[in-house]
Write a protein that holds these residues in place. Structure first.
Motif, mmCIF file in Angstrom:
data_model
loop_
_atom_site.group_PDB
_atom_site.id
_atom_site.type_symbol
_atom_site.label_atom_id
_atom_site.label_comp_id
_atom_site.label_asym_id
_atom_site.label_seq_id
_atom_site.Cartn_x
_atom_site.Cartn_y
_atom_site.Cartn_z
ATOM 1 N N ASN A 1 -0.866 2.842 11.535
ATOM 2 C CA ASN A 1 0.357 2.445 10.860
ATOM 3 C C ASN A 1 1.533 2.506 11.807
ATOM 4 O OD1 ASN A 1 -1.269 2.469 8.649
ATOM 5 N ND2 ASN A 1 -0.169 4.055 7.538
ATOM 6 N N THR B 1 6.570 -1.453 6.991
ATOM 7 C CA THR B 1 5.423 -0.715 7.508
ATOM 8 C C THR B 1 4.312 -1.707 7.810
ATOM 9 O OG1 THR B 1 5.956 1.270 6.228
ATOM 10 C CG2 THR B 1 3.701 1.069 7.057
ATOM 11 N N GLU C 1 5.917 2.285 11.275
ATOM 12 C CA GLU C 1 7.009 2.149 10.317
ATOM 13 C C GLU C 1 8.305 1.833 11.046
ATOM 14 O OE1 GLU C 1 6.942 5.165 7.264
ATOM 15 O OE2 GLU C 1 9.125 5.072 7.087
#
Lengths: 109, 114
Positions: A55, A62, A57
């Protein structure tokens, strides 16, 4: 078969909604995964990129990559009318980019 | 800010004409790219260049050629325009081959061939 598949939409959501945009890809050699945003009558601009799985952000955005399932996602929190655009996912291989067809998003005030 | 400019926003040409699309970037980027964008097909790579006088074919080079005589300028040439080349043409540049994921795009040229 295209190397990157993307639902073209269009997608309409009310302001403040959480938006989920998704792509699948077929080439295991992709290392970088990108999301580009394209406003009407403009060229695409890089929104975010991710290297390999995981991931990333950036503010309300995101990006998520799952290499085991070959799935790329972009989440937009608290969507704004200014987020209305076409979102293009892409994978990078051998220094070239392979784009999905783009998803057109409209955020309704 | 990186700026990629394209010579025309809109262009109308006749079948059989030779068409030149010009692209200039002002940030000393090594790599330059030409794409076409069509509804339902997305962005498709026509040609790219990693250095002056270098060119490599992309996915759909047929009917096109390119020229890169100077680092900042990359030209796309349609030798004999056909109606199936009606499209949006986008030029892009990136700093180095290892940073190819970050491409900067121009505003595009919408070409209509009648």
């Amino acid at each position: 078969q295209k190397e990157v598949e993307q639902d073209p939409g269009p997608l309409s959501v009310p302001e403040g909604a959480i938006v989920s945009l998704n792509c699948t890809y077929s080439n295991s050699a992709f290392q970088y995964f990108m999301w580009y945003r394209q406003y009407s009558r403009k060229g695409p601009e890089l929104l975010m990129y991710t290297y390999s799985s995981g991931n990333k952000e950036d503010g309300r955005f995101t990006a998520q990559v799952d290499k085991s399932s070959k799935y790329i996602s972009l989440f937009i929190r608290d969507s704004q009318p200014s987020d209305s655009a076409t979102y293009l996912c892409a994978g990078e291989r051998a220094n070239n980019l392979f784009f999905g067809t783009g998803t057109r998003l409209t955020v309704i005030p | 800010d990186v700026k990629v400019t394209q010579s025309s926003r809109y262009l109308v040409k006749r079948t059989g004409e030779k068409v030149f699309l010009e692209c200039v970037q002002d940030m000393d980027h090594e790599n330059m790219f030409w794409y076409r964008q069509d509804p339902g097909l997305g962005l498709r790579l026509i040609y790219f260049s990693y250095d002056v006088k270098m060119k490599e074919k992309g996915d759909i080079p047929e009917g096109y050629s390119v020229s890169r005589e100077k680092k900042e300028r990359f030209s796309l040439i349609l030798e004999s325009a056909s109606t199936n080349q009606t499209s949006m043409y986008l030029c892009a540049s990136s700093l180095t081959s290892t940073g190819a994921y970050e491409q900067y795009f121009g505003p595009g040229t919408r070409l209509t061939v009648t």
